[in-house]
Design a protein around this motif. Sequence first.
Motif, PDB file in Angstrom:
ATOM      1  N   ILE A   1       0.832  -1.202   0.000  1.00  0.00           N
ATOM      2  CA  ILE A   1       0.000   0.000   0.000  1.00  0.00           C
ATOM      3  C   ILE A   1       0.868   1.254   0.000  1.00  0.00           C
ATOM      4  N   SER A   2       1.904   1.273   0.816  1.00  0.00           N
ATOM      5  CA  SER A   2       2.738   2.476   0.891  1.00  0.00           C
ATOM      6  C   SER A   2       3.538   2.697  -0.388  1.00  0.00           C
ATOM      7  N   LEU A   3       3.952   1.617  -1.052  1.00  0.00           N
ATOM      8  CA  LEU A   3       4.687   1.741  -2.308  1.00  0.00           C
ATOM      9  C   LEU A   3       3.765   1.940  -3.513  1.00  0.00           C
ATOM     10  N   GLY A   4       2.484   1.588  -3.340  1.00  0.00           N
ATOM     11  CA  GLY A   4       1.573   1.640  -4.480  1.00  0.00           C
ATOM     12  C   GLY A   4       1.778   0.482  -5.431  1.00  0.00           C
ATOM     13  N   TYR A   5       2.293  -0.639  -4.912  1.00  0.00           N
ATOM     14  CA  TYR A   5       2.496  -1.826  -5.750  1.00  0.00           C
ATOM     15  C   TYR A   5       1.244  -2.691  -5.696  1.00  0.00           C
ATOM     16  N   PRO A   6       0.571  -2.928  -6.827  1.00  0.00           N
ATOM     17  CA  PRO A   6      -0.722  -3.621  -6.803  1.00  0.00           C
ATOM     18  C   PRO A   6      -0.606  -5.103  -6.455  1.00  0.00           C
ATOM     19  N   VAL A   7      -1.264  -5.501  -5.379  1.00  0.00           N
ATOM     20  CA  VAL A   7      -1.392  -6.912  -5.003  1.00  0.00           C
ATOM     21  C   VAL A   7      -2.880  -7.229  -4.892  1.00  0.00           C
ATOM     22  N   PHE A   8      -3.284  -8.311  -5.559  1.00  0.00           N
ATOM     23  CA  PHE A   8      -4.670  -8.776  -5.557  1.00  0.00           C
ATOM     24  C   PHE A   8      -4.679 -10.199  -5.028  1.00  0.00           C
ATOM     25  N   SER A   9      -5.537 -10.486  -4.058  1.00  0.00           N
ATOM     26  CA  SER A   9      -5.570 -11.812  -3.455  1.00  0.00           C
ATOM     27  C   SER A   9      -6.939 -12.051  -2.837  1.00  0.00           C
ATOM     28  N   LYS A  10      -7.134 -13.263  -2.313  1.00  0.00           N
ATOM     29  CA  LYS A  10      -8.400 -13.542  -1.629  1.00  0.00           C
ATOM     30  C   LYS A  10      -8.482 -12.824  -0.292  1.00  0.00           C
ATOM     31  N   ASP A  11      -7.333 -12.673   0.363  1.00  0.00           N
ATOM     32  CA  ASP A  11      -7.306 -12.001   1.666  1.00  0.00           C
ATOM     33  C   ASP A  11      -5.850 -11.812   2.051  1.00  0.00           C
ATOM     34  N   HIS A  12      -5.611 -11.352   3.280  1.00  0.00           N
ATOM     35  CA  HIS A  12      -4.250 -11.272   3.790  1.00  0.00           C
ATOM     36  C   HIS A  12      -4.218 -11.816   5.215  1.00  0.00           C
ATOM     37  N   TRP A  13      -3.093 -12.414   5.556  1.00  0.00           N
ATOM     38  CA  TRP A  13      -2.872 -13.035   6.861  1.00  0.00           C
ATOM     39  C   TRP A  13      -1.378 -13.148   7.048  1.00  0.00           C
ATOM     40  N   MET A  14      -0.910 -13.362   8.269  1.00  0.00           N
ATOM     41  CA  MET A  14       0.519 -13.228   8.523  1.00  0.00           C
ATOM     42  C   MET A  14       1.333 -14.522   8.390  1.00  0.00           C
ATOM     43  N   ARG A  15       0.708 -15.706   8.381  1.00  0.00           N
ATOM     44  CA  ARG A  15       1.495 -16.937   8.510  1.00  0.00           C
ATOM     45  C   ARG A  15       2.202 -17.317   7.215  1.00  0.00           C
ATOM     46  N   THR A  16       3.475 -17.636   7.336  1.00  0.00           N
ATOM     47  CA  THR A  16       4.313 -17.949   6.186  1.00  0.00           C
ATOM     48  C   THR A  16       3.917 -19.258   5.504  1.00  0.00           C
ATOM     49  N   GLY A  17       4.236 -19.324   4.213  1.00  0.00           N
ATOM     50  CA  GLY A  17       4.048 -20.570   3.469  1.00  0.00           C
ATOM     51  C   GLY A  17       5.257 -21.482   3.521  1.00  0.00           C
ATOM     52  N   LYS A  18       6.376 -21.018   4.108  1.00  0.00           N
ATOM     53  CA  LYS A  18       7.584 -21.842   4.192  1.00  0.00           C
ATOM     54  C   LYS A  18       7.285 -23.133   4.942  1.00  0.00           C
ATOM     55  N   ASP A  19       7.696 -24.240   4.361  1.00  0.00           N
ATOM     56  CA  ASP A  19       7.486 -25.590   4.897  1.00  0.00           C
ATOM     57  C   ASP A  19       6.014 -26.006   4.905  1.00  0.00           C
ATOM     58  N   ARG A  20       5.167 -25.202   4.277  1.00  0.00           N
ATOM     59  CA  ARG A  20       3.746 -25.555   4.156  1.00  0.00           C
ATOM     60  C   ARG A  20       3.348 -25.767   2.696  1.00  0.00           C
ATOM     61  N   VAL A  21       3.936 -24.962   1.802  1.00  0.00           N
ATOM     62  CA  VAL A  21       3.709 -25.138   0.368  1.00  0.00           C
ATOM     63  C   VAL A  21       5.041 -25.042  -0.340  1.00  0.00           C
ATOM     64  N   GLN A  22       5.078 -25.497  -1.590  1.00  0.00           N
ATOM     65  CA  GLN A  22       6.296 -25.420  -2.382  1.00  0.00           C
ATOM     66  C   GLN A  22       5.949 -25.232  -3.852  1.00  0.00           C
ATOM     67  N   VAL A  23       6.914 -24.730  -4.608  1.00  0.00           N
ATOM     68  CA  VAL A  23       6.716 -24.530  -6.041  1.00  0.00           C
ATOM     69  C   VAL A  23       6.611 -25.882  -6.737  1.00  0.00           C
ATOM     70  N   GLU A  24       5.559 -26.049  -7.536  1.00  0.00           N
ATOM     71  CA  GLU A  24       5.406 -27.240  -8.376  1.00  0.00           C
ATOM     72  C   GLU A  24       5.907 -26.984  -9.792  1.00  0.00           C
ATOM     73  N   ALA A  25       5.582 -25.796 -10.335  1.00  0.00           N
ATOM     74  CA  ALA A  25       5.975 -25.499 -11.714  1.00  0.00           C
ATOM     75  C   ALA A  25       5.811 -24.014 -11.973  1.00  0.00           C
ATOM     76  N   THR A  26       6.565 -23.506 -12.937  1.00  0.00           N
ATOM     77  CA  THR A  26       6.377 -22.145 -13.428  1.00  0.00           C
ATOM     78  C   THR A  26       6.100 -22.205 -14.919  1.00  0.00           C
ATOM     79  N   GLY A  27       5.461 -21.150 -15.427  1.00  0.00           N
ATOM     80  CA  GLY A  27       5.177 -21.090 -16.863  1.00  0.00           C
ATOM     81  C   GLY A  27       4.171 -22.113 -17.319  1.00  0.00           C
TER      82      GLY A  27
END
Length: 225
Positions: A122-148
Motif C-alpha cells: 500500500i505504501s509503495l503503491g504496488y498492486p497486489v490482488f488476493s483472496k485475503d491477507h494473513w501473517m502466517r508464512t508458506g515456508k514448509d507448508r507449500v512449495q513450487v510445483e511449476a512455473t510457466g
Amino acid sequence: MSTEPATTDRNVARAARLDTATLSDALDKLGIAGQCYRIKPRDGGFRMAGRAWTLLYGPAGNPAGTVGDYIDDVPPGSVIVLDNGGRDNATVWGDILTEIAHRRGIAGTVIDGVCRDTHLCISLGYPVFSKDHWMRTGKDRVQVEATGVPVNIGDARVAPGDLVKGDADGVVVIPRAHEDAVLDTAEAIEAAEERIRQAVRGGMRLDEARREFKYHQLQTREVTP
C-alpha cells in the motif's frame, strides 16, 4: 495507485484504459469465463495491466521444497500470477517480494490465496490482488510445483502470456487467443455507455437512452448461427 508502465504492447495498453467491469461484460457477451472470483485488491486504488507470468504451488513435501526464488527472472511489465490453490492458511507473498517487484517494474501480483505485509504494498503503491491477507508464512507448508504453466485463479484459467487486468472491482483474465475480440467488444460497450451518459446529461430519460443505445443487449451473449 498504479504501476502500469508505458508499454509497446498495444493490447496491454488497450486493457489498461478499460475497467474490469467493462471487460467482464465483454467476456460475458463472448461466452468466455475470465472473471477471477473473490480476488480483490489490497487497496481500492490499485490498478494494473500486463501479461501473466505464472507459478503453481502445492503442499510441501518431506523434505520441503521452497516457495520460490523466481522474482529476478520475471520480465518487467509482467503480472505475477500465483496459484496457491485458494489456501488461506499460508502466504506466498510478502514484503521482500513486494519491494523487489516494485523496483523491477513488475505490473502487479495476483494470488489465488493470501498475502502478508500489506502495509508495504500500500505504501509503495504496488498492486497486489488476493483472496485475503494473513501473517502466517508458506515456508514448509507449500512449495513450487511449476512455473510457466496454466493455473487457476478464482475459477478462471490463466495461461502464460494471457492479458490480466486489475482494479478496484477485482481481476479479469483475457485469453491470448481471444484478446482482440474481447477488447473490441469492451471498447464498443464503453462507447455505448458513454453515449447513454451524454444523452441523459442532455435531458433524455434514462429508459429512453438505454433503449436507443441498446443498453440491455450490451452484455447479452452472442449467438453463433
